[in-house]
Design a protein around this motif. Structure first.
Motif, PDB file in Angstrom:
ATOM      1  N   MET A   1      50.774  40.500  26.304  1.00 15.91           N
ATOM      2  CA  MET A   1      49.726  41.475  25.577  1.00 15.91           C
ATOM      3  C   MET A   1      49.011  40.210  24.763  1.00 15.91           C
ATOM      4  O   MET A   1      48.957  40.174  23.624  1.00 15.91           O
ATOM      5  CB  MET A   1      50.442  42.506  25.341  1.00 15.91           C
ATOM      6  CG  MET A   1      50.168  43.626  26.229  1.00 15.91           C
ATOM      7  SD  MET A   1      48.134  43.799  26.995  1.00 15.91           S
ATOM      8  CE  MET A   1      47.375  44.523  25.600  1.00 15.91           C
ATOM      9  N   GLY A   2      49.083  38.865  24.805  1.00 19.60           N
ATOM     10  CA  GLY A   2      48.571  38.260  24.328  1.00 19.60           C
ATOM     11  C   GLY A   2      47.427  37.149  24.709  1.00 19.60           C
ATOM     12  O   GLY A   2      46.161  37.481  23.908  1.00 19.60           O
ATOM     13  N   ASP A   3      47.193  36.804  25.915  1.00 21.02           N
ATOM     14  CA  ASP A   3      46.188  36.280  26.658  1.00 21.02           C
ATOM     15  C   ASP A   3      44.842  36.687  26.875  1.00 21.02           C
ATOM     16  O   ASP A   3      43.489  35.847  25.985  1.00 21.02           O
ATOM     17  CB  ASP A   3      46.348  35.773  28.104  1.00 21.02           C
ATOM     18  CG  ASP A   3      47.580  35.216  28.323  1.00 21.02           C
ATOM     19  OD1 ASP A   3      48.143  33.978  27.319  1.00 21.02           O
ATOM     20  OD2 ASP A   3      48.005  35.009  28.888  1.00 21.02           O
ATOM     21  N   GLN A   4      44.714  38.391  26.902  1.00 21.32           N
ATOM     22  CA  GLN A   4      43.152  38.169  27.031  1.00 21.32           C
ATOM     23  C   GLN A   4      42.486  38.995  25.681  1.00 21.32           C
ATOM     24  O   GLN A   4      41.848  38.879  25.097  1.00 21.32           O
ATOM     25  CB  GLN A   4      43.977  40.139  27.524  1.00 21.32           C
ATOM     26  CG  GLN A   4      41.714  40.602  28.146  1.00 21.32           C
ATOM     27  CD  GLN A   4      42.210  41.623  28.675  1.00 21.32           C
ATOM     28  OE1 GLN A   4      43.751  42.524  28.812  1.00 21.32           O
ATOM     29  NE2 GLN A   4      41.078  42.413  28.687  1.00 21.32           N
ATOM     30  N   PRO A   5      43.852  39.683  24.622  1.00 19.94           N
ATOM     31  CA  PRO A   5      43.222  39.308  23.584  1.00 19.94           C
ATOM     32  C   PRO A   5      42.515  38.097  22.836  1.00 19.94           C
ATOM     33  O   PRO A   5      41.899  38.267  22.058  1.00 19.94           O
ATOM     34  CB  PRO A   5      44.223  40.179  22.694  1.00 19.94           C
ATOM     35  CG  PRO A   5      45.333  40.666  23.820  1.00 19.94           C
ATOM     36  CD  PRO A   5      44.928  39.465  24.284  1.00 19.94           C
ATOM     37  N   THR A   6      43.391  37.363  22.904  1.00 12.89           N
ATOM     38  CA  THR A   6      43.164  36.210  22.002  1.00 12.89           C
ATOM     39  C   THR A   6      41.785  35.310  22.765  1.00 12.89           C
ATOM     40  O   THR A   6      40.756  35.275  21.909  1.00 12.89           O
ATOM     41  CB  THR A   6      43.826  35.311  22.023  1.00 12.89           C
ATOM     42  OG1 THR A   6      45.605  35.402  22.194  1.00 12.89           O
ATOM     43  CG2 THR A   6      44.015  33.317  22.345  1.00 12.89           C
ATOM     44  N   ALA A   7      41.338  36.113  23.981  1.00 16.23           N
ATOM     45  CA  ALA A   7      40.110  35.397  24.622  1.00 16.23           C
ATOM     46  C   ALA A   7      39.506  36.208  24.164  1.00 16.23           C
ATOM     47  O   ALA A   7      37.817  35.271  24.056  1.00 16.23           O
ATOM     48  CB  ALA A   7      40.624  34.969  26.036  1.00 16.23           C
ATOM     49  N   ASN A  37      47.280  37.271  18.357  1.00 19.35           N
ATOM     50  CA  ASN A  37      46.079  38.504  18.712  1.00 19.35           C
ATOM     51  C   ASN A  37      47.257  39.314  19.843  1.00 19.35           C
ATOM     52  O   ASN A  37      46.910  40.185  19.355  1.00 19.35           O
ATOM     53  CB  ASN A  37      44.892  37.484  19.400  1.00 19.35           C
ATOM     54  CG  ASN A  37      44.236  36.749  19.199  1.00 19.35           C
ATOM     55  OD1 ASN A  37      43.644  37.791  18.275  1.00 19.35           O
ATOM     56  ND2 ASN A  37      44.157  35.793  18.359  1.00 19.35           N
ATOM     57  N   GLY A  38      48.436  38.178  20.121  1.00 18.95           N
ATOM     58  CA  GLY A  38      49.274  39.287  20.492  1.00 18.95           C
ATOM     59  C   GLY A  38      49.982  40.026  19.409  1.00 18.95           C
ATOM     60  O   GLY A  38      50.620  41.093  20.034  1.00 18.95           O
ATOM     61  N   ALA A  39      50.247  40.375  18.494  1.00 18.00           N
ATOM     62  CA  ALA A  39      51.060  40.707  17.678  1.00 18.00           C
ATOM     63  C   ALA A  39      50.340  42.087  16.972  1.00 18.00           C
ATOM     64  O   ALA A  39      50.039  43.209  17.018  1.00 18.00           O
ATOM     65  CB  ALA A  39      51.521  40.161  15.986  1.00 18.00           C
ATOM     66  N   TRP A  40      48.698  41.971  16.685  1.00 17.52           N
ATOM     67  CA  TRP A  40      47.447  42.395  16.315  1.00 17.52           C
ATOM     68  C   TRP A  40      47.044  43.443  17.648  1.00 17.52           C
ATOM     69  O   TRP A  40      47.366  44.980  17.576  1.00 17.52           O
ATOM     70  CB  TRP A  40      46.146  41.261  16.196  1.00 17.52           C
ATOM     71  CG  TRP A  40      44.908  43.056  16.320  1.00 17.52           C
ATOM     72  CD1 TRP A  40      44.350  43.527  15.507  1.00 17.52           C
ATOM     73  CD2 TRP A  40      44.061  43.246  17.240  1.00 17.52           C
ATOM     74  NE1 TRP A  40      43.657  44.231  15.188  1.00 17.52           N
ATOM     75  CE2 TRP A  40      43.261  43.826  16.691  1.00 17.52           C
ATOM     76  CE3 TRP A  40      43.655  43.220  18.903  1.00 17.52           C
ATOM     77  CZ2 TRP A  40      42.148  44.727  17.329  1.00 17.52           C
ATOM     78  CZ3 TRP A  40      42.969  43.711  19.106  1.00 17.52           C
ATOM     79  CH2 TRP A  40      41.856  44.180  18.584  1.00 17.52           C
ATOM     80  N   SER A  41      47.387  43.494  19.220  1.00 19.99           N
ATOM     81  CA  SER A  41      47.169  44.214  20.431  1.00 19.99           C
ATOM     82  C   SER A  41      48.500  45.006  20.857  1.00 19.99           C
ATOM     83  O   SER A  41      48.168  45.822  20.586  1.00 19.99           O
ATOM     84  CB  SER A  41      47.099  43.253  21.421  1.00 19.99           C
ATOM     85  OG  SER A  41      47.809  42.344  21.445  1.00 19.99           O
ATOM     86  N   ASN A  42      49.505  44.333  19.822  1.00 24.62           N
ATOM     87  CA  ASN A  42      50.692  45.503  20.405  1.00 24.62           C
ATOM     88  C   ASN A  42      50.709  45.905  18.525  1.00 24.62           C
ATOM     89  O   ASN A  42      52.177  46.350  18.792  1.00 24.62           O
ATOM     90  CB  ASN A  42      52.240  44.235  20.748  1.00 24.62           C
ATOM     91  CG  ASN A  42      51.651  44.343  21.971  1.00 24.62           C
ATOM     92  OD1 ASN A  42      51.646  44.978  22.938  1.00 24.62           O
ATOM     93  ND2 ASN A  42      52.192  43.002  22.133  1.00 24.62           N
TER      94      ASN A  42
END
Length: 78
Positions: A1-7, A37-42
């Motif tokens: 859960m990092g690539d998509q939120p970062t994109a 962004n990975g931390a934000w999404s999790n």
């Protein structure tokens, strides 16, 4: 859960920078962070663990509640 939120964050930053350039005529610098962004999404899971909660990992194949979450053997025996 990092690539998509970062994109998605990067896309939003680019669109916002283009709108800013359209309105003001000045350019912008767009940056992002894969870790942030990975931390934000999790964030909900991270906060739960910091407060003493436990993360539920995937159930074993014999106890799966949904066929879409099961593990299946492939033709190459993996």
């Amino acid at each position: 859960m990092g690539d998509q939120p970062t994109a998605v964050t990067l896309y939003a930053g680019i669109v916002t920078a283009l709108l800013h350039r359209e309105r003001t005529g000045r350019g912008s610098c767009v940056t992002t962070s894969l870790l942030a962004n990975g931390a934000w999404s999790n964030a909900a899971s991270i906060q739960a663990v910091l407060c003493g909660g436990e993360i539920q990992y995937r159930l074993p194949r014999t106890a799966a509640r949904n066929a879409l979450t099961c593990f299946y053997r492939c033709a190459d025996d993996r």
